[in-house]
Design a protein around this motif. Structure first.
Motif, PDB file in Angstrom:
ATOM      1  N   ALA A  49       0.762  -1.162   0.002  1.00  0.00           N
ATOM      2  CA  ALA A  49      -0.121  -0.075   0.029  1.00  0.00           C
ATOM      3  C   ALA A  49       0.693   1.224  -0.108  1.00  0.00           C
ATOM      4  CB  ALA A  49      -0.933   0.083   1.125  1.00  0.00           C
ATOM      5  N   THR A  50       0.352   2.329  -0.531  1.00  0.00           N
ATOM      6  CA  THR A  50       1.260   3.708  -0.507  1.00  0.00           C
ATOM      7  C   THR A  50       0.329   4.477   0.397  1.00  0.00           C
ATOM      8  OG1 THR A  50       0.056   4.286  -2.473  1.00  0.00           O
ATOM      9  CG2 THR A  50       2.207   3.501  -2.724  1.00  0.00           C
ATOM     10  N   THR A  51       0.980   5.537   1.046  1.00  0.00           N
ATOM     11  CA  THR A  51       0.219   6.420   1.856  1.00  0.00           C
ATOM     12  C   THR A  51       0.168   7.684   1.459  1.00  0.00           C
ATOM     13  OG1 THR A  51       2.421   6.804   3.150  1.00  0.00           O
ATOM     14  CG2 THR A  51       1.131   4.883   4.026  1.00  0.00           C
ATOM     15  N   GLY A  52       0.433   8.093   0.209  1.00  0.00           N
ATOM     16  CA  GLY A  52       0.130   9.644  -0.313  1.00  0.00           C
ATOM     17  C   GLY A  52       1.147  10.524   0.277  1.00  0.00           C
ATOM     18  N   LYS A  53       0.469  11.684   0.739  1.00  0.00           N
ATOM     19  CA  LYS A  53       1.253  12.748   1.119  1.00  0.00           C
ATOM     20  C   LYS A  53       2.144  12.463   2.379  1.00  0.00           C
ATOM     21  CE  LYS A  53       0.244  17.321   2.865  1.00  0.00           C
ATOM     22  NZ  LYS A  53      -0.927  18.386   3.424  1.00  0.00           N
ATOM     23  N   TYR A  54       1.638  11.711   3.551  1.00  0.00           N
ATOM     24  CA  TYR A  54       2.437  11.596   4.438  1.00  0.00           C
ATOM     25  C   TYR A  54       3.081  10.069   4.610  1.00  0.00           C
ATOM     26  CZ  TYR A  54      -0.078  15.511   6.564  1.00  0.00           C
ATOM     27  OH  TYR A  54      -0.532  16.668   6.600  1.00  0.00           O
ATOM     28  N   THR A  55       4.525  10.131   4.701  1.00  0.00           N
ATOM     29  CA  THR A  55       5.200   8.786   4.201  1.00  0.00           C
ATOM     30  C   THR A  55       5.912   8.398   5.699  1.00  0.00           C
ATOM     31  OG1 THR A  55       6.976   9.993   3.407  1.00  0.00           O
ATOM     32  CG2 THR A  55       5.393   8.923   1.694  1.00  0.00           C
ATOM     33  N   GLY A  56       5.656   9.247   6.586  1.00  0.00           N
ATOM     34  CA  GLY A  56       6.171   8.953   8.008  1.00  0.00           C
ATOM     35  C   GLY A  56       5.196   9.739   9.000  1.00  0.00           C
ATOM     36  N   ARG A  57       5.881   9.822  10.351  1.00  0.00           N
ATOM     37  CA  ARG A  57       4.829  10.399  11.229  1.00  0.00           C
ATOM     38  C   ARG A  57       4.843  11.944  11.280  1.00  0.00           C
ATOM     39  NH1 ARG A  57       7.066  10.958  15.758  1.00  0.00           N
ATOM     40  NH2 ARG A  57       8.985  10.238  15.238  1.00  0.00           N
ATOM     41  N   SER A  58       3.727  12.402  11.768  1.00  0.00           N
ATOM     42  CA  SER A  58       3.414  14.033  11.792  1.00  0.00           C
ATOM     43  C   SER A  58       3.588  14.511  13.134  1.00  0.00           C
ATOM     44  CB  SER A  58       2.332  14.315  11.113  1.00  0.00           C
ATOM     45  OG  SER A  58       1.840  13.875   9.832  1.00  0.00           O
ATOM     46  N   PRO A  59       4.781  14.736  13.663  1.00  0.00           N
ATOM     47  CA  PRO A  59       4.941  15.114  14.903  1.00  0.00           C
ATOM     48  C   PRO A  59       4.312  16.542  15.300  1.00  0.00           C
ATOM     49  CG  PRO A  59       7.147  15.333  13.749  1.00  0.00           C
ATOM     50  CD  PRO A  59       6.162  14.506  12.794  1.00  0.00           C
ATOM     51  N   LYS A  60       4.141  17.220  14.388  1.00  0.00           N
ATOM     52  CA  LYS A  60       3.584  18.590  14.798  1.00  0.00           C
ATOM     53  C   LYS A  60       2.229  18.648  14.639  1.00  0.00           C
ATOM     54  CE  LYS A  60       7.428  21.298  12.923  1.00  0.00           C
ATOM     55  NZ  LYS A  60       8.159  22.227  11.802  1.00  0.00           N
ATOM     56  N   GLU A 192      -2.505   8.669   6.193  1.00  0.00           N
ATOM     57  CA  GLU A 192      -2.656   7.433   5.654  1.00  0.00           C
ATOM     58  C   GLU A 192      -1.459   6.547   6.316  1.00  0.00           C
ATOM     59  OE1 GLU A 192      -3.813   6.525   1.494  1.00  0.00           O
ATOM     60  OE2 GLU A 192      -4.392   8.517   1.388  1.00  0.00           O
ATOM     61  N   TYR A 193      -0.656   7.210   6.612  1.00  0.00           N
ATOM     62  CA  TYR A 193       0.634   6.311   7.363  1.00  0.00           C
ATOM     63  C   TYR A 193       0.277   5.518   8.803  1.00  0.00           C
ATOM     64  CZ  TYR A 193       5.362   5.727   9.322  1.00  0.00           C
ATOM     65  OH  TYR A 193       6.591   5.063   9.902  1.00  0.00           O
ATOM     66  N   ALA A 194       0.447   4.397   8.454  1.00  0.00           N
ATOM     67  CA  ALA A 194       0.149   3.247   9.543  1.00  0.00           C
ATOM     68  C   ALA A 194       0.765   3.443  10.867  1.00  0.00           C
ATOM     69  CB  ALA A 194       0.150   1.984   9.055  1.00  0.00           C
ATOM     70  N   LYS A 198       0.710   2.383  15.648  1.00  0.00           N
ATOM     71  CA  LYS A 198       1.694   1.861  16.547  1.00  0.00           C
ATOM     72  C   LYS A 198       2.204   2.680  17.655  1.00  0.00           C
ATOM     73  CE  LYS A 198       6.421   0.721  15.953  1.00  0.00           C
ATOM     74  NZ  LYS A 198       6.907  -0.451  16.541  1.00  0.00           N
ATOM     75  N   LYS A 199       2.845   3.906  17.049  1.00  0.00           N
ATOM     76  CA  LYS A 199       3.467   4.900  17.918  1.00  0.00           C
ATOM     77  C   LYS A 199       2.412   5.407  19.061  1.00  0.00           C
ATOM     78  CE  LYS A 199       7.757   3.936  17.009  1.00  0.00           C
ATOM     79  NZ  LYS A 199       8.404   3.229  17.628  1.00  0.00           N
ATOM     80  N   SER A 200       1.079   5.565  18.467  1.00  0.00           N
ATOM     81  CA  SER A 200       0.089   6.207  19.388  1.00  0.00           C
ATOM     82  C   SER A 200       0.180   5.299  20.753  1.00  0.00           C
ATOM     83  CB  SER A 200      -1.141   6.503  18.935  1.00  0.00           C
ATOM     84  OG  SER A 200      -0.859   7.449  18.017  1.00  0.00           O
ATOM     85  N   CYS A 394      16.101   9.540  25.854  1.00  0.00           N
ATOM     86  CA  CYS A 394      15.729   7.964  26.217  1.00  0.00           C
ATOM     87  C   CYS A 394      15.391   7.219  25.092  1.00  0.00           C
ATOM     88  CB  CYS A 394      14.394   8.088  26.912  1.00  0.00           C
ATOM     89  SG  CYS A 394      14.493   9.095  28.747  1.00  0.00           S
ATOM     90  N   PHE A 395      16.106   7.786  24.140  1.00  0.00           N
ATOM     91  CA  PHE A 395      16.054   7.118  22.704  1.00  0.00           C
ATOM     92  C   PHE A 395      14.742   7.038  22.003  1.00  0.00           C
ATOM     93  CE2 PHE A 395      20.088   5.557  24.634  1.00  0.00           C
ATOM     94  CZ  PHE A 395      21.080   5.913  23.910  1.00  0.00           C
ATOM     95  N   GLY A 396      13.873   7.962  22.466  1.00  0.00           N
ATOM     96  CA  GLY A 396      12.428   7.821  22.142  1.00  0.00           C
ATOM     97  C   GLY A 396      11.559   8.990  22.605  1.00  0.00           C
ATOM     98  N   SER A 397      12.324  10.147  22.404  1.00  0.00           N
ATOM     99  CA  SER A 397      11.540  11.413  22.884  1.00  0.00           C
ATOM    100  C   SER A 397      10.187  11.685  22.364  1.00  0.00           C
ATOM    101  CB  SER A 397      12.543  12.654  22.705  1.00  0.00           C
ATOM    102  OG  SER A 397      12.663  13.063  21.358  1.00  0.00           O
ATOM    103  N   PRO A 398       9.855  11.302  21.037  1.00  0.00           N
ATOM    104  CA  PRO A 398       8.526  11.505  20.579  1.00  0.00           C
ATOM    105  C   PRO A 398       7.367  10.866  21.139  1.00  0.00           C
ATOM    106  CG  PRO A 398      10.073  11.241  18.693  1.00  0.00           C
ATOM    107  CD  PRO A 398      10.824  10.789  19.848  1.00  0.00           C
TER     108      PRO A 398
END
Length: 529
Positions: A49-60, A192-194, A198-200, A394-398
């Motif tokens: 599958a492709t995720t369009g505009k967002y290919t990674g997380r959107s931290p903002k 659409e970024y899956a 997981k990260k939530s 902590c190797f995972g600030s987001p």
């Protein structure tokens, strides 16, 4: 009725709709993905599958609802951005109404946390079938008996085609990822970024587990033939996946773990592996795991042969593969083990300053855990022309809702309680900075990690490094002695001293963001320049 009650009522109404498909099998979900034209089948049987505009997380675009119960607990700021209960409730109603209007929506019931004593039952509601397949593979799948008694404690609702109105909804853009701890809900829209799902849930666990005395960790974990457990912390590009995938050790998990009074457990039921430049020769376990039921995200596929081109980054560098952990041969199942014997912090120091391996005291471990250092290299991001020091707490600030010191203090306590050996391993440069020296040989790094895991360095002779006061082993089997002392590998000693002080200054500057850190830990960042 309060807003929490309203949310619950709306959710019940949604789940009772005629368009809801509950807990479809992998085969059933794959059929839906193909019939709905959400993805294609590849030559190995995986779905792409492709995720369009967002290919990674959107931290903002990530928020936490500011509620009475968490107002004074959350580490509010650029990572944990507050949003009002009113904004959440308005968006919640809109998203529920949006999902009601779809022909089909998909529900997965499962768990986060392999240790049943600390397991959190979750429900994932998806607009897309491929997102539900992703959830099925990434979270812990219930048995028939568990499904019959499943009582949801946290719900993820994902509606990628619903777009927020920033002016009306109080968001920064049309995209939003919002966690409400009182409503026990994650609300996702506009992306659409899956990986957001997981990260939530990982962020949720990072908030809830410490209250139960459990340290949540962004790390991989494996266990040796003698039952000895190792944890590997490290940011992207440090070699975490490569070094934790050891044919002589069984994988507990590749990314998210909890450390309880009983030991270590995987939070997930699957793996979400980067697959840019993936090959069978380099990573056979991951390569072979990409088969029927797996999900490929933004990987370029040959339209005729349906063969994946893992070297093609035209859609994104962040290509991904999602598959159940059972697709890996050498695993611990269920994903539970005892207390760690060894912790390895991985860094790729492009300044060529940090030793290839050093032993850490508990205080040094807390310092480097809080720092979470590695280097971004020239060419990896637009505008970066020379190596850049980067620090991820902590190797995972987001994904840390609580103040960083909460996690660091828990780590220090557990290191003390279980007499854990901690090592800092530099997989970066030696003999000079990036562009002058060379990348540390993987064979040397493997030999050092093996020596650490097998206890060969526990009582080894060490010398104290000049800059960070790190204890550097004098000898490691299979590694030339001169490689172990960074200063000795540089032809120009003055240049080494300049770079060492420059890196130490960056560590100290980064550490200023922490408050309430004991002075003896704060002062471990090297001498004043």
């Amino acid at each position: 009725m309060n807003s929490v009650g309203v949310s619950s009522e709306l959710l019940t109404e949604l789940l009772n709709g005629n368009n809801v498909l509950h807990n479809l099998s992998v085969s059933g979900l794959v059929e839906k993905v193909l019939n709905r034209n959400e993805g294609i089948l590849t030559s190995t049987g995986a779905v792409r599958a492709t995720t369009g505009k967002y290919t990674g997380r959107s931290p903002k675009d990530k928020y936490i609802v500011e509620e009475a119960s968490n107002k004074n607990k959350i580490d509010w700021g650029s990572v944990n951005t507050p949003i009002s209960e009113e904004s959440f409730d308005k968006l919640y109603k809109k998203v529920i109404n949006h999902l009601k209007q779809q022909n089909e929506i998909f529900v997965f019931d499962g768990f986060a946390g392999a240790d049943k004593k600390y397991q959190m039952p979750i429900k994932v509601i998806n607009e897309y079938a491929w997102h539900n397949l992703f959830a099925h593979q990434l979270f812990i799948r219930p048995s028939a008996e568990e499904l019959a008694t499943h009582e949801t404690e946290f719900t993820v609702i994902s509606a990628p085609t619903f777009l927020a109105d920033p002016k009306e909804d109080g968001t920064a853009s049309e995209t939003f990822i919002i966690i409400s701890f009182e409503r026990r809900t994650v609300l996702i829209g506009g992306t659409e970024y899956a990986g957001e799902m997981k990260k939530s849930i990982f962020s949720v666990m990072n908030y809830m587990l410490p209250e139960a005395g459990i340290l949540p960790m962004h790390c991989s974990a494996n266990v040796g033939q003698e039952g000895d457990v190792a944890l590997f912390f490290g940011l992207s590009g440090t070699g975490k996946t490569t070094l934790s995938a050891d044919p002589n050790r069984r994988l507990i998990g590749d990314d998210e773990h909890g450390w309880s009074n009983s030991g270590v457990f995987n939070i997930e039921g699957g793996c979400y592996a980067k697959c840019i430049n993936l090959s069978y020769e380099k990573e056979p376990q991951i390569f072979d795991a990409i088969r029927f039921g797996s999900v490929l995200e933004n990987v370029v596929i040959d339209p005729n042969t349906r063969v994946a081109d893992y070297d093609d980054s035209s859609l994104t560098e962040n290509t991904r593969a999602a598959y159940p952990i059972q697709a890996i041969d050498n695993i611990v199942d269920p994903s539970i083990a005892g207390h760690p014997n060894t912790i390895v912090f991985l860094t790729a120091d492009a300044f060529g300053v940090l030793p290839p391996i050093s032993k850490l005291t508990k205080e040094q471990a807390m310092y480097h855990f809080l720092s979470g250092y590695t280097s971004k290299l020239a060419g990896t991001e637009r505008g970066i022309t020379s190596p850049q020091a980067t620090f991820s707490t902590c190797f995972g600030s987001p994904f840390l809702p609580l103040p960083a010191t909460v996690y660091a203090e828990m780590l220090g306590k557990k290191i003390d309680e279980h007499d854990v050996q901690v090592f800092l391993v530099n997989t970066g440069w030696t003999g000079g900075e990036y562009g002058v020296g060379n990348r540390m040989k993987l064979a040397y790094t493997r030999a050092m990690v093996q020596a650490a895991l097998e206890g060969e360095l526990t009582n080894a002779e060490t010398v104290k490094g000049e800059i960070f006061g790190l204890e550097i082993p004098v000898h490691v089997p299979g590694v030339p002695d001169e490689v172990l002392q960074p200063a000795k590998t540089w032809a120009d000693q003055d240049a080494y001293n300049v770079k060492a002080k420059e890196l130490a200054a960056k560590f100290r500057q980064n550490f200023k963001k922490f408050s309430n850190v004991p002075k003896e830990i704060e002062e471990l960042g090297g001498p004043l320049v």
